[in-house]
Write a protein that holds these residues in place. Structure first.
Motif, PDB file in Angstrom:
ATOM      1  N   GLY A 134      54.007  58.576  27.810  1.00  0.00           N
ATOM      2  CA  GLY A 134      54.222  59.524  26.727  1.00  0.00           C
ATOM      3  C   GLY A 134      53.714  59.009  25.399  1.00  0.00           C
ATOM      4  O   GLY A 134      53.146  59.760  24.598  1.00  0.00           O
ATOM      5  N   LEU A 135      53.910  57.710  25.143  1.00  0.00           N
ATOM      6  CA  LEU A 135      53.402  57.132  23.896  1.00  0.00           C
ATOM      7  C   LEU A 135      51.883  57.236  23.818  1.00  0.00           C
ATOM      8  O   LEU A 135      51.326  57.521  22.758  1.00  0.00           O
ATOM      9  N   VAL A 136      51.215  56.979  24.933  1.00  0.00           N
ATOM     10  CA  VAL A 136      49.753  57.065  24.938  1.00  0.00           C
ATOM     11  C   VAL A 136      49.309  58.513  24.710  1.00  0.00           C
ATOM     12  O   VAL A 136      48.375  58.785  23.951  1.00  0.00           O
ATOM     13  N   PHE A 137      50.007  59.430  25.346  1.00  0.00           N
ATOM     14  CA  PHE A 137      49.646  60.849  25.259  1.00  0.00           C
ATOM     15  C   PHE A 137      49.870  61.379  23.839  1.00  0.00           C
ATOM     16  O   PHE A 137      49.042  62.095  23.287  1.00  0.00           O
ATOM     17  N   TRP A 138      51.021  61.014  23.232  1.00  0.00           N
ATOM     18  CA  TRP A 138      51.423  61.602  21.962  1.00  0.00           C
ATOM     19  C   TRP A 138      51.200  60.693  20.756  1.00  0.00           C
ATOM     20  O   TRP A 138      51.454  61.100  19.622  1.00  0.00           O
ATOM     21  N   GLY A 139      50.738  59.433  20.975  1.00  0.00           N
ATOM     22  CA  GLY A 139      50.636  58.469  19.882  1.00  0.00           C
ATOM     23  C   GLY A 139      49.845  58.968  18.692  1.00  0.00           C
ATOM     24  O   GLY A 139      50.231  58.753  17.540  1.00  0.00           O
ATOM     25  N   ALA A 140      48.722  59.611  18.938  1.00  0.00           N
ATOM     26  CA  ALA A 140      47.928  60.190  17.852  1.00  0.00           C
ATOM     27  C   ALA A 140      48.239  61.671  17.670  1.00  0.00           C
ATOM     28  O   ALA A 140      48.208  62.190  16.544  1.00  0.00           O
ATOM     29  N   ALA A 141      48.564  62.349  18.767  1.00  0.00           N
ATOM     30  CA  ALA A 141      48.686  63.808  18.735  1.00  0.00           C
ATOM     31  C   ALA A 141      49.923  64.288  17.970  1.00  0.00           C
ATOM     32  O   ALA A 141      49.838  65.256  17.207  1.00  0.00           O
ATOM     33  N   GLU A 142      51.076  63.627  18.165  1.00  0.00           N
ATOM     34  CA  GLU A 142      52.284  64.149  17.514  1.00  0.00           C
ATOM     35  C   GLU A 142      52.256  63.990  15.996  1.00  0.00           C
ATOM     36  O   GLU A 142      52.513  64.966  15.279  1.00  0.00           O
ATOM     37  N   VAL A 156      62.876  64.024  40.007  1.00  0.00           N
ATOM     38  CA  VAL A 156      61.703  64.512  40.737  1.00  0.00           C
ATOM     39  C   VAL A 156      60.818  65.379  39.844  1.00  0.00           C
ATOM     40  O   VAL A 156      59.605  65.154  39.721  1.00  0.00           O
ATOM     41  N   PHE A 157      61.422  66.352  39.193  1.00  0.00           N
ATOM     42  CA  PHE A 157      60.613  67.305  38.439  1.00  0.00           C
ATOM     43  C   PHE A 157      60.191  66.759  37.076  1.00  0.00           C
ATOM     44  O   PHE A 157      59.132  67.113  36.578  1.00  0.00           O
ATOM     45  N   GLY A 158      61.010  65.903  36.482  1.00  0.00           N
ATOM     46  CA  GLY A 158      60.593  65.273  35.232  1.00  0.00           C
ATOM     47  C   GLY A 158      59.393  64.376  35.436  1.00  0.00           C
ATOM     48  O   GLY A 158      58.411  64.436  34.684  1.00  0.00           O
ATOM     49  N   VAL A 159      59.436  63.549  36.471  1.00  0.00           N
ATOM     50  CA  VAL A 159      58.320  62.636  36.743  1.00  0.00           C
ATOM     51  C   VAL A 159      57.099  63.410  37.256  1.00  0.00           C
ATOM     52  O   VAL A 159      55.963  63.105  36.880  1.00  0.00           O
ATOM     53  N   ALA A 160      57.329  64.417  38.081  1.00  0.00           N
ATOM     54  CA  ALA A 160      56.200  65.203  38.596  1.00  0.00           C
ATOM     55  C   ALA A 160      55.430  65.879  37.464  1.00  0.00           C
ATOM     56  O   ALA A 160      54.194  65.902  37.466  1.00  0.00           O
ATOM     57  N   SER A 161      56.149  66.418  36.487  1.00  0.00           N
ATOM     58  CA  SER A 161      55.454  67.054  35.366  1.00  0.00           C
ATOM     59  C   SER A 161      54.680  66.017  34.553  1.00  0.00           C
ATOM     60  O   SER A 161      53.566  66.274  34.090  1.00  0.00           O
ATOM     61  N   SER A 162      55.260  64.809  34.401  1.00  0.00           N
ATOM     62  CA  SER A 162      54.538  63.743  33.691  1.00  0.00           C
ATOM     63  C   SER A 162      53.297  63.303  34.459  1.00  0.00           C
ATOM     64  O   SER A 162      52.266  62.974  33.854  1.00  0.00           O
ATOM     65  N   LEU A 163      53.379  63.285  35.783  1.00  0.00           N
ATOM     66  CA  LEU A 163      52.209  62.946  36.589  1.00  0.00           C
ATOM     67  C   LEU A 163      51.092  63.961  36.356  1.00  0.00           C
ATOM     68  O   LEU A 163      49.912  63.608  36.235  1.00  0.00           O
ATOM     69  N   GLY A 164      51.468  65.224  36.284  1.00  0.00           N
ATOM     70  CA  GLY A 164      50.472  66.260  36.033  1.00  0.00           C
ATOM     71  C   GLY A 164      49.824  66.109  34.674  1.00  0.00           C
ATOM     72  O   GLY A 164      48.587  66.173  34.542  1.00  0.00           O
ATOM     73  N   PHE A 165      50.647  65.872  33.643  1.00  0.00           N
ATOM     74  CA  PHE A 165      50.097  65.707  32.300  1.00  0.00           C
ATOM     75  C   PHE A 165      49.278  64.419  32.200  1.00  0.00           C
ATOM     76  O   PHE A 165      48.296  64.353  31.455  1.00  0.00           O
ATOM     77  N   GLY A 166      49.686  63.380  32.943  1.00  0.00           N
ATOM     78  CA  GLY A 166      48.903  62.141  32.967  1.00  0.00           C
ATOM     79  C   GLY A 166      47.524  62.362  33.562  1.00  0.00           C
ATOM     80  O   GLY A 166      46.520  61.834  33.065  1.00  0.00           O
ATOM     81  N   ALA A 167      47.478  63.152  34.637  1.00  0.00           N
ATOM     82  CA  ALA A 167      46.181  63.466  35.254  1.00  0.00           C
ATOM     83  C   ALA A 167      45.297  64.242  34.288  1.00  0.00           C
ATOM     84  O   ALA A 167      44.070  64.025  34.223  1.00  0.00           O
ATOM     85  N   ILE A 168      45.913  65.128  33.506  1.00  0.00           N
ATOM     86  CA  ILE A 168      45.146  65.894  32.517  1.00  0.00           C
ATOM     87  C   ILE A 168      44.543  64.959  31.476  1.00  0.00           C
ATOM     88  O   ILE A 168      43.370  65.092  31.096  1.00  0.00           O
ATOM     89  N   GLN A 169      45.331  63.956  31.024  1.00  0.00           N
ATOM     90  CA  GLN A 169      44.798  63.066  29.989  1.00  0.00           C
ATOM     91  C   GLN A 169      43.724  62.133  30.536  1.00  0.00           C
ATOM     92  O   GLN A 169      42.737  61.857  29.861  1.00  0.00           O
ATOM     93  N   PHE A 222      50.932  55.482  34.453  1.00  0.00           N
ATOM     94  CA  PHE A 222      51.054  56.526  35.466  1.00  0.00           C
ATOM     95  C   PHE A 222      51.649  55.922  36.749  1.00  0.00           C
ATOM     96  O   PHE A 222      52.645  56.418  37.300  1.00  0.00           O
ATOM     97  N   ILE A 223      51.058  54.826  37.190  1.00  0.00           N
ATOM     98  CA  ILE A 223      51.491  54.183  38.433  1.00  0.00           C
ATOM     99  C   ILE A 223      52.910  53.639  38.311  1.00  0.00           C
ATOM    100  O   ILE A 223      53.744  53.850  39.199  1.00  0.00           O
TER     101      ILE A 223
END
Length: 507
Positions: free
Chosen positions: A103-111, A198-211, A418-419
């Motif tokens: 999340g930090l990598v995803f939002w570090g600049a964006a937020e 399950v669903f919290g991590v699954a959604s993060s996996l999806g957003f990680g793949a997008i990034q 991600f891993i």
């Protein structure tokens, strides 16, 4: 499969049902598809109970600070002679990687950039907006989320390692409810934990793949297609399942240390390649503002300003619900790696180290993004608007030397985070569905790993990741009440232990 509990046989089928529900198109269920239903429920909860989320998150922070200074601070999370299983560096790396690394990598600049253009109050794109942007980024990723994690992690570690209770959330409540919690109510509590994970991590996996696919687009110019994102999920799934099979002391431990090293290298590079003095000055003033305004931000609602209310709902209340939904997973993992530490040492470590590192991270990346726009005329936000939030980090890096090398390191960092997130989640799900076993069978971890990745892949393909994230956040509402009961159970147990210690000393 002999070791699995009833929670497994309840949670696994319901997980599959939700995945199927998520891929049913709007044309088949125009008003009853997962996206529509979860959005309605989440909007209702945020509108009617936003105040509740604010009060509970702040309450967990107050409780954590109280424990640091209380007479219970010297109680050890384990037997009196137990020593910490991991040194400080590895411990910090593991809890940080599981907690919010990707999340930090995803939002570090964006937020910060988003808050700069759309601040919670005041005029946009000003010097005051820049300071406010960093202040609220610290707020959303600082003491409050880590206090939520610390509360549930402390309870799990205390009851597991000191009281030899099963390492499941329902076992924490036994001092309040006795044997009644071992039946259907206990199963319900542990099911909520598994569902949120399950669903919290699954959604993060999806957003990680997008990034990751966004980074590949910046590197190669390749189109950011769904096929590429599904391939990424497939590759990462193989990697994290391989890591999960090696056990906690190999795969997760080594990858967590690698995460910390890569993150540190990327942050230090941008700190010195970018406007160093500006960044350090901004960190100092923003962190001071964060500490100074922490009480007012913690209770800030805007009953007389609808525009500001929308901002708080979209950001602060959303985050508090999101951290609550992640807390069973992160808390279980932090508890597992914290045996042998005292309560005071545990709470100080979990609260302060990630908060300070996270604040520095947001200042380096978010401050660099704002500096590029405010002083140098760059338009990072244009890339975000055109490509998506995942573009912010790479758009910042391309304005500095060695952009290609740094982008590759960033992609590697996202991948390792991600891993480790998925790896940690499979371990936690294994624990929670095998009566708290510290060494869940590989077959159980394999099943949960495949279910997580399947949920991420299928819903990414169908455009239902947001619905998945919302479903996870909805679970945070009942879990907030469970967390309040956890605090009551902890205090009751601490008081009983303190009384026993006093009686022993008097003899």
């Amino acid at each position: 499969m002999k070791k699995v509990s009833n929670v497994f046989w309840v949670a696994a089928p319901i997980t599959i049902v939700f995945i199927i529900w998520g891929i049913i198109p709007h044309s088949v269920l125009p008003n009853g598809n997962l996206d529509n239903v979860t959005s309605i429920v989440q909007t209702y909860l945020v509108d009617k109970f936003g105040w509740f989320y604010l009060l509970t998150a702040t309450g967990f922070l107050i409780f954590s600070i109280y424990l640091i200074f209380s007479k219970y601070g010297n109680i050890k999370l384990g037997k009196p002679g137990d020593k910490p299983e991991y040194n400080y560096l590895t411990w910090f790396a593991m809890l940080f990687s599981a907690g919010m690394g990707i999340g930090l990598v995803f939002w570090g600049a964006a937020e910060p950039l988003s808050h700069f253009h759309s601040p919670p109050y005041g005029d946009a794109e000003t010097s005051d907006a820049a300071k406010t942007a960093l202040q609220y980024s610290f707020f959303h990723w600082g003491l409050h989320p880590w206090a939520i994690y610390a509360t549930i992690a402390l309870a799990l570690a205390y009851f597991k390692f000191r009281k030899q209770a099963p390492g499941v959330v329902s076992a924490i409540l036994e001092p309040l409810f006795g044997d009644h919690i071992r039946g259907r109510w206990g199963t319900l509590v542990d099911f909520i934990v598994v569902f949120a994970t399950v669903f919290g991590v699954a959604s993060s996996l999806g957003f990680g793949a997008i990034q990751i696919s966004g980074g590949i687009r910046f590197l190669t110019g390749m189109d950011q297609t769904i096929v590429l994102q599904l391939i990424i999920i497939g590759i990462v799934t193989v990697l994290y399942l391989t890591s999960a099979m090696t056990g906690l002391n190999k795969g997760i431990k080594y990858l967590s240390n690698a995460n910390l090293i890569l993150a540190f290298l990327l942050m230090v590079f941008l700190l010195f390649a970018g406007p160093t003095t500006y960044i350090l000055n901004l960190f100092t003033t923003s962190f001071g503002s964060y500490i100074q305004n922490l009480p007012s931000m913690s209770f800030r609602m805007t009953p007389f300003n609808e525009d500001n209310t929308t901002w708080i709902k979209d950001w602060t209340i959303f985050y508090w619900a999101w951290w609550l939904s992640w807390s069973p997973f992160v808390g279980t993992f932090i508890a597992r790696v914290s045996r042998g530490r005292t309560i005071r040492e545990f709470v100080l470590g979990v609260l302060l180290v990630p908060t300070i590192f996270g604040a520095l991270w947001f200042t380096v990346f978010g401050g660099s993004a704002i500096n590029l726009e405010y002083f140098q005329g760059a338009n990072i936000q244009a890339d975000v608007n055109e490509i998506g939030t995942e573009a912010a980090l790479f758009s910042v890096l391309e304005n500095y030397p060695f952009a290609i090398v740094m982008t590759i390191i960033a992609i590697l960092l996202i991948t390792t985070f991600f891993i480790t997130s998925a790896d940690s989640a499979t371990f936690v799900l294994g624990m929670q569905t095998t009566n708290g076993s510290l060494y869940p069978p590989n077959i159980v971890k394999l099943i949960w790993g495949l279910l997580q990745s399947s949920a991420a892949a299928v819903l990414l393909w169908q455009g239902g990741l947001q619905a998945l994230q919302t479903a996870s956040i909805i679970v945070a509402f009942p879990f907030a009440f469970i967390m309040i009961l956890v605090i009551a159970s902890l205090i009751k147990s601490f008081r009983a232990e303190a009384k026993d210690i006093d009686l022993y000393r008097r003899r």
